[in-house]
Design an enzyme around this catalytic site. Sequence first.
Site, PDB file in Angstrom:
ATOM      1  N   CYS A   2       0.804  -0.890   0.189  1.00 10.78           N
ATOM      2  CA  CYS A   2       0.076  -0.517  -0.184  1.00 10.78           C
ATOM      3  C   CYS A   2       0.650   1.670   0.245  1.00 10.78           C
ATOM      4  CB  CYS A   2      -1.003  -0.232   1.531  1.00 10.78           C
ATOM      5  SG  CYS A   2      -1.827  -1.253   1.545  1.00 10.78           S
ATOM      6  N   ARG A  27       4.325  -0.271  -4.182  1.00 11.49           N
ATOM      7  CA  ARG A  27       3.772  -0.718  -2.977  1.00 11.49           C
ATOM      8  C   ARG A  27       2.058  -1.276  -3.108  1.00 11.49           C
ATOM      9  NH1 ARG A  27       7.229   1.844   0.073  1.00 11.49           N
ATOM     10  NH2 ARG A  27       5.423   1.551   2.155  1.00 11.49           N
ATOM     11  N   TRP A  71      -2.640  -2.853  -1.801  1.00 10.27           N
ATOM     12  CA  TRP A  71      -1.758  -4.328  -1.863  1.00 10.27           C
ATOM     13  C   TRP A  71      -3.179  -4.794  -0.501  1.00 10.27           C
ATOM     14  CZ3 TRP A  71       0.175  -8.321   1.649  1.00 10.27           C
ATOM     15  CH2 TRP A  71       0.552  -9.314   1.140  1.00 10.27           C
ATOM     16  N   ASN A  95      -1.278   2.488   5.959  1.00 13.81           N
ATOM     17  CA  ASN A  95      -0.966   1.055   5.097  1.00 13.81           C
ATOM     18  C   ASN A  95      -0.610   0.692   6.283  1.00 13.81           C
ATOM     19  OD1 ASN A  95       1.214  -0.061   3.808  1.00 13.81           O
ATOM     20  ND2 ASN A  95       2.906   1.273   4.269  1.00 13.81           N
ATOM     21  N   GLY A  96      -0.917  -0.526   6.506  1.00 14.67           N
ATOM     22  CA  GLY A  96      -0.137  -1.109   7.554  1.00 14.67           C
ATOM     23  C   GLY A  96      -1.055  -2.082   7.969  1.00 14.67           C
ATOM     24  N   GLU A 461      17.558 -18.197  -7.145  1.00 21.05           N
ATOM     25  CA  GLU A 461      17.287 -17.083  -7.586  1.00 21.05           C
ATOM     26  C   GLU A 461      16.902 -17.241  -8.862  1.00 21.05           C
ATOM     27  OE1 GLU A 461      16.499 -14.343  -5.533  1.00 21.05           O
ATOM     28  OE2 GLU A 461      16.727 -12.826  -6.927  1.00 21.05           O
ATOM     29  N   LYS A 465      12.638 -15.716  -8.928  1.00 17.75           N
ATOM     30  CA  LYS A 465      12.849 -15.292  -9.820  1.00 17.75           C
ATOM     31  C   LYS A 465      11.487 -15.841 -11.289  1.00 17.75           C
ATOM     32  CE  LYS A 465      13.330 -11.911  -8.775  1.00 17.75           C
ATOM     33  NZ  LYS A 465      14.411 -11.503  -7.743  1.00 17.75           N
ATOM     34  N   GLU A 468       8.048 -15.542  -9.600  1.00 13.15           N
ATOM     35  CA  GLU A 468       7.328 -14.259  -9.281  1.00 13.15           C
ATOM     36  C   GLU A 468       6.455 -13.646 -10.268  1.00 13.15           C
ATOM     37  OE1 GLU A 468      10.305 -12.063  -8.089  1.00 13.15           O
ATOM     38  OE2 GLU A 468       9.235 -10.963  -6.601  1.00 13.15           O
ATOM     39  N   HIS A 484      17.571 -37.549  -4.530  1.00 12.09           N
ATOM     40  CA  HIS A 484      16.803 -37.713  -3.070  1.00 12.09           C
ATOM     41  C   HIS A 484      15.107 -37.361  -3.049  1.00 12.09           C
ATOM     42  CE1 HIS A 484      20.421 -38.827  -1.561  1.00 12.09           C
ATOM     43  NE2 HIS A 484      21.095 -37.528  -1.766  1.00 12.09           N
ATOM     44  N   LYS A 583       5.552  -4.694  -3.837  1.00 13.95           N
ATOM     45  CA  LYS A 583       7.456  -4.128  -3.895  1.00 13.95           C
ATOM     46  C   LYS A 583       7.978  -4.522  -2.302  1.00 13.95           C
ATOM     47  CE  LYS A 583      11.328  -3.617  -5.323  1.00 13.95           C
ATOM     48  NZ  LYS A 583      12.392  -4.377  -5.973  1.00 13.95           N
TER      49      LYS A 583
HETATM   50  C1  AGP Z   1      12.061 -10.340  -5.047  1.00 15.70           C
HETATM   51  O1  AGP Z   1      11.994 -10.628  -5.942  1.00 15.70           O
HETATM   52  C2  AGP Z   1      10.822 -10.102  -4.248  1.00 15.70           C
HETATM   53  N1  AGP Z   1      10.280  -8.843  -4.588  1.00 15.70           N
HETATM   54  C3  AGP Z   1      10.742 -11.122  -2.660  1.00 15.70           C
HETATM   55  O2  AGP Z   1      11.182 -11.861  -2.598  1.00 15.70           O
HETATM   56  C4  AGP Z   1      11.730  -9.467  -1.575  1.00 15.70           C
HETATM   57  O3  AGP Z   1      13.065  -9.938  -2.016  1.00 15.70           O
HETATM   58  C5  AGP Z   1      11.720  -9.869  -0.780  1.00 15.70           C
HETATM   59  O4  AGP Z   1      10.648  -9.096   0.088  1.00 15.70           O
HETATM   60  C6  AGP Z   1      12.733  -9.128   0.826  1.00 15.70           C
HETATM   61  O5  AGP Z   1      12.318  -7.537   0.387  1.00 15.70           O
HETATM   62  P1  AGP Z   1      13.585  -6.460   0.561  1.00 15.70           P
HETATM   63  O6  AGP Z   1      14.663  -6.644   0.322  1.00 15.70           O
HETATM   64  O7  AGP Z   1      12.803  -5.170   0.890  1.00 15.70           O
HETATM   65  O8  AGP Z   1      13.333  -7.036   1.780  1.00 15.70           O
END
Ligand code: AGP
Length: 588
Positions: A2, A27, A71, A95-96, A461, A465, A468, A484, A583
């Site tokens: 948010c 956000r 969000w 926001n929160g 990673e 990606k 996501e 395994h 984000k």
């Molecule tokens: C990464 O592509 C993600 N959007 C997510 O995993 C992100 O890295 C995670 O939420 C941590 O965010 P931060 O680094 O702002 O703490």
Amino acid sequence: MCGIIGYTGKEQAAPKLLLGLKRLEYRGYDSAGIAVSSEGGFSVCKKKGRVSELNGAEKIKGVCGVGHTRWATHGAPSERNAHPHAFGRFVLVHNGIIENYLPLKEECEGRGEKFISETDSEVIAHLLEYYDRGDVLAALKETAARLEGSYALAVMCRDEPNVLYAARRKSPLIVGRGKEGLYLASDVPAIAECGELYSLCDGEFAVLPGDKIRFYGEEGEIKKETMKLVSKSDIPEKGEYAHFMLKEMHEIPAAIANSLINFEDDFCFSAINIVLCQTEYIQIVACGTAYHSGIAAKYAIEALARVPVEVTVASEYRYRDPIVKKGTLVLAVSQSGETADTLAAAELAKERGATVIAITNVPDSSITQIAHFVLFTRAGREIAVAATKSFNAQLALLFSLAVALAKAKGRETVPSLRPLPALAEEVVSEAEKMKEIAPMLLGAKSVYFIGRGADYCAALEGSLKLKEISYLPSEGYPAGELKHGTLALIDKGTPVIAILMQEGLSEKTMNAVFEVYARGGRVILVTNLPEYAARKEVYRSVLLPKCEELFSPILSVIPLQALAYYTSLARGNDPDKPRNLAKSVTVE
Ligand code: AGP
């Protein structure tokens, strides 16, 4: 999670609120809305979907207003649940998360009050109306005292149509003065043009009566220091690129160069050097991509400095009663510096006696208020929800720290980090080739990423990606673990991306490649060893330049980021705004 915005001044509020919301959209983007003070009340426009859905809202007349891009946490994304929320004389954006909203709501309903939305936020408007006896700040303070959880709040009251009220606890809130009025926002870029900026701290309130800014703490009015002003480059623009993610991938070499730190050269790192000398044990806490950078750091620190490192997902660390021994250094890694779990883990580590170093990309973020020391990655603002350049920057900084720690522990020979930016430039310039590989993933039921040691970090990673932004099921595994269990899922045509950047482990990783090939899987090999790229068991290969093996994820992740980007495009998704995500994850 948010974005909130507020404006009060001499000019029309609606266009300013909408511009701010566009800049805050990273956000959260499942609904949006604004409320503007007008004769005898508020004009409200809210819509499900993105800020662009608020057609016509720019025409709303009035010089004071608040806005929100959401969000969803409580209640589905819908117009009804979109902010602003209003009750009685109050309208607000939040926001929160209000953790005790259910008993509070029951209390309000007990007084016969009706709720319109399913959100936790609406209860705040009800409490404001209940506590207001002609002094809005006092009502806001009484309301805040009843709330458990986190909030950044922007509030307007019908009786004072040009005044904005704000409160913060565990969610970021910035106050700014521009030429034509006063602003509130969740983040600096939304109000980047302001010539004067302030960051509210937890437990603080602000009152903006149109011409001056007043701050209040527990005890009464307080004075606050201004923040560093933002430069034009801090204002997010896509420029010539189709998406922020693509632009940010092209900024990787600069992000690496700017985040490499020579701890010996710079006087301000001498205090950290003293901490490093005393460090016996390291714990890294982080989430998502930042957690993966912690895994790469573990391999590098243990190999170079021989200091044991434990890497824990922050949401696990905070609830597992962690052991913090004397000499423990905790590295809390967070691009945004606002991730709720990472903040809580850092606070807990500090309480238990650890020295905490925050590694973040955002100056003045919440984590900088918790940690004993802060090291900044200098990747520049990252807007795309999928982290790219901030990951490479975290690796550059953590590898610099590994080298500094190795020196502090008396190791004489340490590898050089200097070649990394130029090597990254070479890899980024070839990344578009992943466009040809992306179609191979389109029909897949699932995609696997495998690697050992530092390559395992890149595998994790790369997989994150891909899921996501392409929404394809995917897993990252240590190559040795495949047999395994996961091998049972490999059949004809299953794409497996194998990362092989370490000569010493090449035969071992290639064994896993052969096992996949034998089951009909299609291996895409990302490697710096040309002799393996040409093997018949390898369906496609991506050849990368050689670098110090421990540091290699900083390069090998680049084609994986690009693969995710092009797969997302090929599936018709918006790579910058993947569904259900936001984000900065400021809630649990
Ligand atoms: C990464 O592509 C993600 N959007 C997510 O995993 C992100 O890295 C995670 O939420 C941590 O965010 P931060 O680094 O702002 O703490």
